[in-house]
Design a protein around this motif. Structure first.
Motif, PDB file in Angstrom:
ATOM      1  N   HIS A  81       0.843  -1.192   0.000  1.00 48.99           N
ATOM      2  CA  HIS A  81       0.000   0.000   0.000  1.00 48.99           C
ATOM      3  C   HIS A  81       0.883   1.248   0.000  1.00 48.99           C
ATOM      4  O   HIS A  81       1.814   1.352   0.806  1.00 48.99           O
ATOM      5  CB  HIS A  81      -0.924   0.010   1.214  1.00 48.99           C
ATOM      6  N   PRO A  82       0.636   2.199  -0.902  1.00 49.74           N
ATOM      7  CA  PRO A  82       1.532   3.362  -1.029  1.00 49.74           C
ATOM      8  C   PRO A  82       1.608   4.229   0.223  1.00 49.74           C
ATOM      9  O   PRO A  82       2.594   4.952   0.405  1.00 49.74           O
ATOM     10  CB  PRO A  82       0.944   4.143  -2.213  1.00 49.74           C
ATOM     11  N   GLN A  83       0.589   4.157   1.084  1.00 50.33           N
ATOM     12  CA  GLN A  83       0.621   4.946   2.330  1.00 50.33           C
ATOM     13  C   GLN A  83       0.963   4.094   3.555  1.00 50.33           C
ATOM     14  O   GLN A  83       0.740   4.520   4.692  1.00 50.33           O
ATOM     15  CB  GLN A  83      -0.731   5.639   2.549  1.00 50.33           C
ATOM     16  N   TYR A  84       1.523   2.923   3.329  1.00 49.20           N
ATOM     17  CA  TYR A  84       1.941   2.096   4.465  1.00 49.20           C
ATOM     18  C   TYR A  84       3.040   2.790   5.243  1.00 49.20           C
ATOM     19  O   TYR A  84       3.993   3.329   4.667  1.00 49.20           O
ATOM     20  CB  TYR A  84       2.439   0.743   3.977  1.00 49.20           C
ATOM     21  N   ASN A  85       2.914   2.790   6.561  1.00 49.77           N
ATOM     22  CA  ASN A  85       3.921   3.376   7.439  1.00 49.77           C
ATOM     23  C   ASN A  85       4.342   2.319   8.451  1.00 49.77           C
ATOM     24  O   ASN A  85       3.548   1.916   9.308  1.00 49.77           O
ATOM     25  CB  ASN A  85       3.369   4.616   8.153  1.00 49.77           C
ATOM     26  N   ALA A  86       5.584   1.863   8.365  1.00 51.28           N
ATOM     27  CA  ALA A  86       6.053   0.786   9.226  1.00 51.28           C
ATOM     28  C   ALA A  86       6.079   1.183  10.694  1.00 51.28           C
ATOM     29  O   ALA A  86       5.865   0.340  11.576  1.00 51.28           O
ATOM     30  CB  ALA A  86       7.442   0.340   8.779  1.00 51.28           C
ATOM     31  N   ALA A  87       6.325   2.460  10.962  1.00 51.39           N
ATOM     32  CA  ALA A  87       6.424   2.918  12.350  1.00 51.39           C
ATOM     33  C   ALA A  87       5.058   2.937  13.032  1.00 51.39           C
ATOM     34  O   ALA A  87       4.903   2.471  14.168  1.00 51.39           O
ATOM     35  CB  ALA A  87       7.055   4.296  12.401  1.00 51.39           C
ATOM     36  N   SER A  88       4.054   3.451  12.340  1.00 50.07           N
ATOM     37  CA  SER A  88       2.718   3.558  12.931  1.00 50.07           C
ATOM     38  C   SER A  88       1.859   2.328  12.678  1.00 50.07           C
ATOM     39  O   SER A  88       0.903   2.056  13.405  1.00 50.07           O
ATOM     40  CB  SER A  88       2.000   4.787  12.375  1.00 50.07           C
ATOM     41  N   GLY A  89       2.178   1.583  11.614  1.00 52.07           N
ATOM     42  CA  GLY A  89       1.395   0.412  11.253  1.00 52.07           C
ATOM     43  C   GLY A  89       0.183   0.716  10.410  1.00 52.07           C
ATOM     44  O   GLY A  89      -0.585  -0.192  10.065  1.00 52.07           O
ATOM     45  N   ILE A  90       0.000   1.969  10.037  1.00 51.20           N
ATOM     46  CA  ILE A  90      -1.172   2.333   9.251  1.00 51.20           C
ATOM     47  C   ILE A  90      -1.078   1.780   7.833  1.00 51.20           C
ATOM     48  O   ILE A  90       0.010   1.635   7.283  1.00 51.20           O
ATOM     49  CB  ILE A  90      -1.350   3.876   9.240  1.00 51.20           C
ATOM     50  N   ASN A  91      -2.228   1.413   7.255  1.00 50.51           N
ATOM     51  CA  ASN A  91      -2.311   0.883   5.888  1.00 50.51           C
ATOM     52  C   ASN A  91      -1.428  -0.356   5.688  1.00 50.51           C
ATOM     53  O   ASN A  91      -0.719  -0.483   4.681  1.00 50.51           O
ATOM     54  CB  ASN A  91      -1.933   1.961   4.869  1.00 50.51           C
ATOM     55  N   ASN A  92      -1.516  -1.266   6.628  1.00 49.44           N
ATOM     56  CA  ASN A  92      -0.644  -2.447   6.619  1.00 49.44           C
ATOM     57  C   ASN A  92      -1.221  -3.560   5.728  1.00 49.44           C
ATOM     58  O   ASN A  92      -1.604  -4.631   6.200  1.00 49.44           O
ATOM     59  CB  ASN A  92      -0.440  -2.946   8.043  1.00 49.44           C
ATOM     60  N   VAL A  93      -1.277  -3.290   4.437  1.00 45.77           N
ATOM     61  CA  VAL A  93      -1.778  -4.288   3.484  1.00 45.77           C
ATOM     62  C   VAL A  93      -0.851  -4.353   2.270  1.00 45.77           C
ATOM     63  O   VAL A  93      -0.201  -3.365   1.913  1.00 45.77           O
ATOM     64  CB  VAL A  93      -3.216  -3.980   3.014  1.00 45.77           C
ATOM     65  N   ALA A  94      -0.801  -5.524   1.661  1.00 50.64           N
ATOM     66  CA  ALA A  94       0.004  -5.718   0.457  1.00 50.64           C
ATOM     67  C   ALA A  94      -0.616  -6.829  -0.370  1.00 50.64           C
ATOM     68  O   ALA A  94      -1.341  -7.686   0.148  1.00 50.64           O
ATOM     69  CB  ALA A  94       1.454  -6.065   0.820  1.00 50.64           C
TER      70      ALA A  94
ATOM     71  N   GLY B  75      -3.667   2.239  22.052  1.00 46.05           N
ATOM     72  CA  GLY B  75      -4.834   2.572  21.245  1.00 46.05           C
ATOM     73  C   GLY B  75      -4.942   1.705  19.995  1.00 46.05           C
ATOM     74  O   GLY B  75      -4.182   0.762  19.783  1.00 46.05           O
ATOM     75  N   LEU B  76      -5.901   2.057  19.158  1.00 46.94           N
ATOM     76  CA  LEU B  76      -6.162   1.330  17.919  1.00 46.94           C
ATOM     77  C   LEU B  76      -6.276   2.341  16.796  1.00 46.94           C
ATOM     78  O   LEU B  76      -7.123   3.223  16.835  1.00 46.94           O
ATOM     79  CB  LEU B  76      -7.458   0.523  18.028  1.00 46.94           C
ATOM     80  N   ILE B  77      -5.412   2.216  15.787  1.00 44.76           N
ATOM     81  CA  ILE B  77      -5.430   3.182  14.702  1.00 44.76           C
ATOM     82  C   ILE B  77      -6.507   2.816  13.688  1.00 44.76           C
ATOM     83  O   ILE B  77      -7.063   1.733  13.705  1.00 44.76           O
ATOM     84  CB  ILE B  77      -4.053   3.278  14.002  1.00 44.76           C
ATOM     85  N   SER B  78      -6.768   3.769  12.802  1.00 49.04           N
ATOM     86  CA  SER B  78      -7.809   3.586  11.799  1.00 49.04           C
ATOM     87  C   SER B  78      -7.485   2.414  10.875  1.00 49.04           C
ATOM     88  O   SER B  78      -6.332   2.157  10.539  1.00 49.04           O
ATOM     89  CB  SER B  78      -7.940   4.869  10.974  1.00 49.04           C
ATOM     90  N   GLY B  79      -8.536   1.697  10.457  1.00 48.26           N
ATOM     91  CA  GLY B  79      -8.362   0.598   9.519  1.00 48.26           C
ATOM     92  C   GLY B  79      -8.195  -0.759  10.161  1.00 48.26           C
ATOM     93  O   GLY B  79      -7.825  -1.719   9.474  1.00 48.26           O
ATOM     94  N   TYR B  80      -8.503  -0.855  11.459  1.00 49.39           N
ATOM     95  CA  TYR B  80      -8.366  -2.133  12.159  1.00 49.39           C
ATOM     96  C   TYR B  80      -9.659  -2.519  12.862  1.00 49.39           C
ATOM     97  O   TYR B  80     -10.451  -1.671  13.267  1.00 49.39           O
ATOM     98  CB  TYR B  80      -7.240  -2.068  13.206  1.00 49.39           C
ATOM     99  N   ILE B  81      -9.841  -3.822  13.020  1.00 49.60           N
ATOM    100  CA  ILE B  81     -10.899  -4.403  13.838  1.00 49.60           C
ATOM    101  C   ILE B  81     -10.240  -5.448  14.722  1.00 49.60           C
ATOM    102  O   ILE B  81      -9.030  -5.659  14.643  1.00 49.60           O
ATOM    103  CB  ILE B  81     -12.000  -5.049  12.970  1.00 49.60           C
ATOM    104  N   CYS B  82     -11.036  -6.147  15.522  1.00 48.38           N
ATOM    105  CA  CYS B  82     -10.453  -7.146  16.422  1.00 48.38           C
ATOM    106  C   CYS B  82     -11.333  -8.382  16.530  1.00 48.38           C
ATOM    107  O   CYS B  82     -12.489  -8.378  16.112  1.00 48.38           O
ATOM    108  CB  CYS B  82     -10.255  -6.549  17.816  1.00 48.38           C
ATOM    109  N   ALA B  83     -10.752  -9.421  17.098  1.00 52.14           N
ATOM    110  CA  ALA B  83     -11.491 -10.636  17.434  1.00 52.14           C
ATOM    111  C   ALA B  83     -10.929 -11.180  18.735  1.00 52.14           C
ATOM    112  O   ALA B  83      -9.746 -10.999  19.046  1.00 52.14           O
ATOM    113  CB  ALA B  83     -11.375 -11.673  16.322  1.00 52.14           C
ATOM    114  N   HIS B  84     -11.786 -11.860  19.499  1.00 51.97           N
ATOM    115  CA  HIS B  84     -11.385 -12.300  20.834  1.00 51.97           C
ATOM    116  C   HIS B  84     -12.278 -13.452  21.256  1.00 51.97           C
ATOM    117  O   HIS B  84     -13.392 -13.589  20.779  1.00 51.97           O
ATOM    118  CB  HIS B  84     -11.544 -11.125  21.817  1.00 51.97           C
ATOM    119  N   ILE B  85     -11.765 -14.288  22.134  1.00 46.05           N
ATOM    120  CA  ILE B  85     -12.611 -15.312  22.741  1.00 46.05           C
ATOM    121  C   ILE B  85     -12.346 -15.393  24.242  1.00 46.05           C
ATOM    122  O   ILE B  85     -13.215 -15.127  25.037  1.00 46.05           O
ATOM    123  CB  ILE B  85     -12.470 -16.684  22.033  1.00 46.05           C
ATOM    124  N   GLN B  86     -11.124 -15.721  24.650  1.00 51.39           N
ATOM    125  CA  GLN B  86     -10.830 -15.808  26.080  1.00 51.39           C
ATOM    126  C   GLN B  86      -9.322 -15.983  26.269  1.00 51.39           C
ATOM    127  O   GLN B  86      -8.600 -16.298  25.313  1.00 51.39           O
ATOM    128  CB  GLN B  86     -11.566 -16.984  26.718  1.00 51.39           C
TER     129      GLN B  86
END
Length: 244
Positions: free
Chosen positions: A94-107, A177-188
């Motif tokens: 992704h052209p706006q991927y930022n390794a430091a912040s983790g934003i736009n972490n897709v390829a 915190g949680l940056i934009s573009g993320y969701i989560c999943a959990h069980i226990q």
């Protein structure tokens, strides 16, 4: 996707038994349950990935950024196999991927040839807002124990429930915190994704669509939700990239 879950696992999910250890740390997946799941290798397994077309693999940018000579193992339940690996001729981060912040972490990886012969092995992309409480299945070959360099030879499954971005942000408000573009999943506690599971698919059990790819968690403990890239947020980029 094969939607036949073991009955006890399905009951645990749907009845929301939060204090029952339905699947302690996950369990070995049913063969062919996730035909879209691939192993990204350099030269051995480094991350998971997902076939979103017969010659395109979706994964996280952090898995492939700066790496070359990547190969993909598809159509295999096991990592240790004589099956041929397919080369990735193009890696698109992704052209706006930022390794430091983790934003736009897709390829996306474009394969040298189709990894599968039919569209039945390709997963559909979610385009709806993720709400809390949806039952999911996650797949990966990552570590079975935190801190271990060992990988699972057989594909593992973990059943969880989704957390919306807003609900997950509350869980992580004291942990960066949680940056934009993320969701989560959990069980226990005791059930979580782990090292080398990055890029692996979080699948909505009811629709069979890809809703997330694994990004990170905290110590593989399950004390906090696992964090996933929100596929719906990047669906347009994924489709545009594959069409060029």
């Amino acid at each position: 996707m094969n939607n036949k879950l073991p009955l006890v696992s399905l009951v645990c999910i749907l009845l929301k038994f939060s204090n029952v250890e339905c699947i302690v740390g996950g369990h070995t997946a049913i063969p062919n349950a996730a035909p879209y799941m691939v192993s990204i290798q350099n030269p051995t397994h480094i991350c998971g990935g997902v076939l979103v077309a017969n010659n395109w693999v979706l994964t996280t940018a952090s898995c492939v950024f700066g790496k070359s000579n990547l190969k993909v193992l598809a159509n295999s339940h096991r990592l240790l196999t004589n099956m041929e690996r397919v080369g990735a001729s193009v890696s698109v981060v992704h052209p706006q991927y930022n390794a430091a912040s983790g934003i736009n972490n897709v390829a996306l990886l474009k394969l040298d040839r189709p990894a599968v012969s039919t569209q039945n092995s390709v997963i559909g992309l979610n385009d709806a807002v993720v709400i809390s409480g949806a039952p999911t299945a996650f797949y990966g070959w990552g570590s079975l124990v935190y801190g271990s360099a060992a990988k699972s030879n057989e594909l593992q499954t973990l059943y969880q429930k989704t957390l919306s971005a807003a609900d997950c942000a509350k869980k992580y408000q004291n942990n960066g915190g949680l940056i934009s573009g993320y969701i989560c999943a959990h069980i226990q506690p005791g059930q979580a994704a782990c090292s080398k599971d990055q890029g692996g698919p979080l699948v909505d059990y009811r629709s069979g669509k890809l809703i997330g790819i694994y990004d990170h968690g905290i110590l593989c403990s399950g004390n906090y939700p696992d964090v996933f890239v929100d596929v719906a947020a990047f669906k347009s980029w994924i489709q545009t990239t594959m069409s060029t």
